[in-house]
Scaffold this motif. Structure first.
Motif, PDB file in Angstrom:
ATOM      1  N   UNK A 238      18.113  11.245  -7.223  1.00 45.44           N
ATOM      2  CA  UNK A 238      17.154  10.644  -8.152  1.00 45.44           C
ATOM      3  C   UNK A 238      17.345  11.080  -9.598  1.00 45.44           C
TER       4      UNK A 238
ATOM      5  N   UNK B 258      16.237   4.313  -8.070  1.00 43.12           N
ATOM      6  CA  UNK B 258      15.953   4.956  -6.798  1.00 43.12           C
ATOM      7  C   UNK B 258      15.465   6.387  -7.010  1.00 43.12           C
ATOM      8  N   UNK B 259      14.174   6.511  -7.197  1.00 41.18           N
ATOM      9  CA  UNK B 259      13.617   7.853  -7.370  1.00 41.18           C
ATOM     10  C   UNK B 259      12.189   7.893  -6.842  1.00 41.18           C
ATOM     11  N   UNK B 260      11.932   8.912  -6.070  1.00 41.68           N
ATOM     12  CA  UNK B 260      10.567   9.131  -5.589  1.00 41.68           C
ATOM     13  C   UNK B 260       9.907  10.071  -6.586  1.00 41.68           C
TER      14      UNK B 260
ATOM     15  N   UNK C 110       5.043   6.923  -7.532  1.00 45.35           N
ATOM     16  CA  UNK C 110       4.448   6.888  -6.204  1.00 45.35           C
ATOM     17  C   UNK C 110       3.602   8.143  -5.925  1.00 45.35           C
TER      18      UNK C 110
ATOM     19  N   UNK D  25      15.866  16.213  -5.449  1.00 46.87           N
ATOM     20  CA  UNK D  25      15.811  15.051  -6.349  1.00 46.87           C
ATOM     21  C   UNK D  25      15.668  13.842  -5.434  1.00 46.87           C
ATOM     22  N   UNK D  26      14.476  13.724  -4.884  1.00 43.24           N
ATOM     23  CA  UNK D  26      14.261  12.720  -3.851  1.00 43.24           C
ATOM     24  C   UNK D  26      14.489  11.304  -4.342  1.00 43.24           C
ATOM     25  N   UNK D  27      15.077  10.534  -3.445  1.00 39.01           N
ATOM     26  CA  UNK D  27      15.206   9.104  -3.703  1.00 39.01           C
ATOM     27  C   UNK D  27      14.018   8.420  -3.046  1.00 39.01           C
ATOM     28  N   UNK D  28      13.706   7.262  -3.549  1.00 42.26           N
ATOM     29  CA  UNK D  28      12.600   6.509  -2.983  1.00 42.26           C
ATOM     30  C   UNK D  28      13.040   5.798  -1.716  1.00 42.26           C
ATOM     31  N   UNK D  29      14.358   5.583  -1.630  1.00 40.48           N
ATOM     32  CA  UNK D  29      14.864   4.800  -0.503  1.00 40.48           C
ATOM     33  C   UNK D  29      15.751   5.683   0.365  1.00 40.48           C
TER      34      UNK D  29
END
Lengths: 95, 167
Positions: free
Chosen positions: A13, A74-76, A80, B19-23
């Motif tokens: 991310x 693409x990052x959480x 959110x 570094x988390x991805x959402x997917x």
């Protein structure tokens, strides 16, 4: 409190700034004197998962911070997870 | 002074920052890394085959310089693809239990990273072949963790050799 610590990045991310596997140096010392600023890359505790995450400060409102990943596709992040509190920010990525 | 600083930095414990991805797509495959490793071999071979005549007219010399530049660029890019693909699978897919069952994994990834860098720096057929072999070993471990038996089949590429696929 984190005077100086090394972190290895897991995840994508923060790409392209920080790649998966990159090692960064983080310190809480810069925030002894000033608050985190927009644009800073910070190490922060996600209270929901109890994990340490890395994101960039996009917005600041008082003691609340909106944190996002540089990989906008693409990052959480705060989009959110919501706003983070100042007390959850552990330190600034300095190198 | 900077060496002392480096030393102190290196002895700091290494923690993980996510570094988390959402997917979390869950789609991983070491095939691209293998294709790229074959490409590195092919480019190394093409570079070695370029006939350089330093007495040739300028227009001819431009042609082989142009050829060499293209082959080198492709070699560079594909070595980087290997590093990227392997790093993603290693960092995102493999879990501690996989490492426990395959204790050679970290050392193997380290070897791939170094060998891919060497493939960029040099025109080295032996290293390019070793790189493919290490990537294939990585692919075997990957499929093993998926409870899939892997097989070596003949590649249909100009490089010959094999590719590792799940059975």
């Amino acid at each position: 409190m984190l005077l100086l610590s090394r972190f290895i990045i897991k995840g994508h991310s923060m790409e392209p700034t920080l790649l998966n596997g990159a090692i960064v140096l983080c310190s809480s010392i810069p925030y002894f004197f000033v608050s985190p600023r927009v644009g800073d890359i910070v190490i922060v505790k996600d209270n929901e998962t109890e994990k340490i995450i890395i994101k960039r400060v996009e917005k600041k409102e008082g003691e609340r911070y909106f944190l996002i990943g540089d990989n906008i596709k693409d990052s959480l992040d705060s989009k959110k997870l919501g706003w983070f509190e100042r007390k959850d920010i552990i330190g600034k990525v300095i190198f | 002074m900077s060496k002392i600083l480096d030393f102190f930095i290196k002895i700091l414990p290494l923690k993980t920052a996510y570094a988390h991805c959402d997917i979390p797509c869950g789609i991983y495959d070491p095939h691209l890394a293998q294709l790229a490793a074959h490409t590195v071999i092919r480019m190394t071979s093409l570079i070695n085959d370029v006939k350089i005549d330093t007495n040739a007219p300028i227009e001819e010399r431009k042609k082989f310089i142009h050829q060499l530049s293209r082959y080198t660029k492709a070699k560079e890019e594909h070595a980087e693809i290997i590093k990227y693909e392997v790093r993603v699978i290693w960092g995102d897919y493999f879990k501690p239990e996989h490492v426990k069952d395959n204790p050679e994994l970290h050392e193997l990834v380290f070897k791939i990273m170094k060998s891919a860098s060497k493939a960029k720096q040099e025109i080295n057929t032996e290293n390019a072949n070793e790189l493919l072999s290490a990537v294939q070993q990585f692919a075997e471990i990957f499929w093993k963790t998926k409870n899939r038996e892997s097989v070596h089949i003949a590649s249909s590429y100009p490089t010959g050799g094999e590719i590792v696929i799940p059975k």
